[in-house]
Scaffold this motif. Structure first.
Motif, PDB file in Angstrom:
ATOM      1  N   GLY A 122       0.825  -1.210   0.000  1.00 16.23           N
ATOM      2  CA  GLY A 122       0.000   0.000   0.000  1.00 16.23           C
ATOM      3  C   GLY A 122       0.849   1.246   0.000  1.00 16.23           C
ATOM      4  N   GLY A 123       1.533   1.488   1.124  1.00 18.23           N
ATOM      5  CA  GLY A 123       2.455   2.611   1.193  1.00 18.23           C
ATOM      6  C   GLY A 123       1.782   3.963   1.080  1.00 18.23           C
ATOM      7  N   ALA A 124       2.541   4.937   0.577  1.00 17.76           N
ATOM      8  CA  ALA A 124       2.032   6.308   0.518  1.00 17.76           C
ATOM      9  C   ALA A 124       2.529   7.023  -0.727  1.00 17.76           C
ATOM     10  N   LEU A 125       1.659   7.849  -1.283  1.00  9.56           N
ATOM     11  CA  LEU A 125       1.981   8.766  -2.367  1.00  9.56           C
ATOM     12  C   LEU A 125       1.806  10.173  -1.824  1.00  9.56           C
ATOM     13  N   VAL A 126       2.868  10.967  -1.865  1.00  2.64           N
ATOM     14  CA  VAL A 126       2.853  12.326  -1.326  1.00  2.64           C
ATOM     15  C   VAL A 126       3.007  13.306  -2.478  1.00  2.64           C
ATOM     16  N   ASP A 127       1.983  14.127  -2.718  1.00  4.49           N
ATOM     17  CA  ASP A 127       1.999  15.091  -3.811  1.00  4.49           C
ATOM     18  C   ASP A 127       2.204  16.503  -3.255  1.00  4.49           C
ATOM     19  N   ILE A 128       3.227  17.187  -3.768  1.00  2.43           N
ATOM     20  CA  ILE A 128       3.538  18.531  -3.290  1.00  2.43           C
ATOM     21  C   ILE A 128       2.833  19.568  -4.156  1.00  2.43           C
ATOM     22  N   HIS A 129       1.834  20.212  -3.568  1.00  6.56           N
ATOM     23  CA  HIS A 129       1.075  21.257  -4.257  1.00  6.56           C
ATOM     24  C   HIS A 129       1.598  22.624  -3.847  1.00  6.56           C
ATOM     25  N   SER A 130       0.688  23.526  -3.559  1.00  4.51           N
ATOM     26  CA  SER A 130       1.041  24.888  -3.167  1.00  4.51           C
ATOM     27  C   SER A 130      -0.201  25.539  -2.594  1.00  4.51           C
ATOM     28  N   ALA A 131       0.000  26.580  -1.781  1.00  2.00           N
ATOM     29  CA  ALA A 131      -1.145  27.398  -1.377  1.00  2.00           C
ATOM     30  C   ALA A 131      -1.785  28.025  -2.609  1.00  2.00           C
TER      31      ALA A 131
END
Length: 234
Positions: A122-131
């Motif tokens: 499963g793990g994790a997907l981390v998406d870096i967005h922005s304000a």
């Protein structure tokens, strides 16, 4: 929730200010291995770091990275580009290129690594967005971040049944080389990354990594003229 202890982490855009912090702090939290990816990988002093070539705009490069890094349990979709030109004056080719890097590239990474994460529990997907996902800045950059935010929301729903934690991260200006020329208050990359990994390990779906992100999200329900006072002036 996903622990970094013993994890195998892949970071895109690892050569940048935030990317370097994601690599280093993953190691500090006990990651067994970190794939530090970039178009042109650099050398790292820790044996647990594997420098890996990855261009998020190149399908073959992504496929090769997914094959090599088949033991990955956490993906940090951090790579991105900045283009401050206004929408009406922008060259459409440059706008398309920015969307390739900031939207379609991270989506392609997610598509390639989703089966890897699922196969590894499963793990994790981390998406870096922005304000700026929530506040237009009058340029293509904020438009790409808004699109990427929407993509992440869909990915979260699709991956939830497979046990993959999808974390959307929002932050304001951060003191990295990419915005070194901007004369604005900036947050510390180490603080941002610490809050992101805290969110990952506590099972969060979304991380508001600084006060700017908290504020911008808090005013989303206000009338448009309150969010953009310049409209009232016009």
């Amino acid at each position: 929730m996903t622990t970094l202890q013993g994890a195998v982490v892949l970071v895109t855009g690892a050569n940048g200010g935030l990317g370097t912090e994601f690599v280093q702090q993953a190691l500090e939290r006990g990651a067994a291995k970190v794939y530090a990816t970039a178009r042109t990988p650099r050398e790292w002093s820790d044996d647990r770091v594997v420098a890996l070539a990855l261009d998020v705009t190149d399908a073959a490069s992504i496929a090769e990275a997914a094959s090599i890094a088949a033991d990955t349990t956490v993906v940090v979709n951090n790579a991105g580009a900045l283009a401050p030109s206004t929408m009406l004056d922008a060259d459409l080719g440059e706008v398309r290129a920015l969307f390739e890097t900031n939207v379609f590239g991270p989506l392609a990474v997610a598509q390639a690594f989703a089966p890897v994460l699922i196969a590894n529990g499963g793990g994790a997907l981390v998406d870096i967005h922005s304000a700026l996902s929530w506040h237009a800045a009058g340029n293509a950059y904020s438009a790409t971040k808004a699109a990427f935010w929407s993509v992440t929301n869909s990915l979260r729903l699709e991956l939830a049944p497979h046990g993959t934690q999808v974390v959307g991260v929002h932050l304001g200006y951060t003191d990295t080389p990419m915005i070194a020329d901007l004369d604005v208050p900036k947050g510390r990359p180490d603080d941002i990354v610490r809050r992101v990994y805290d969110g990952v390990e506590s099972g969060e779906h979304e991380v508001l990594a600084d006060d700017t992100a908290v504020y911008v999200k808090s005013v989303l329900s206000r009338p448009v003229v309150e969010q953009y006072p310049q409209l009232a002036a016009s």
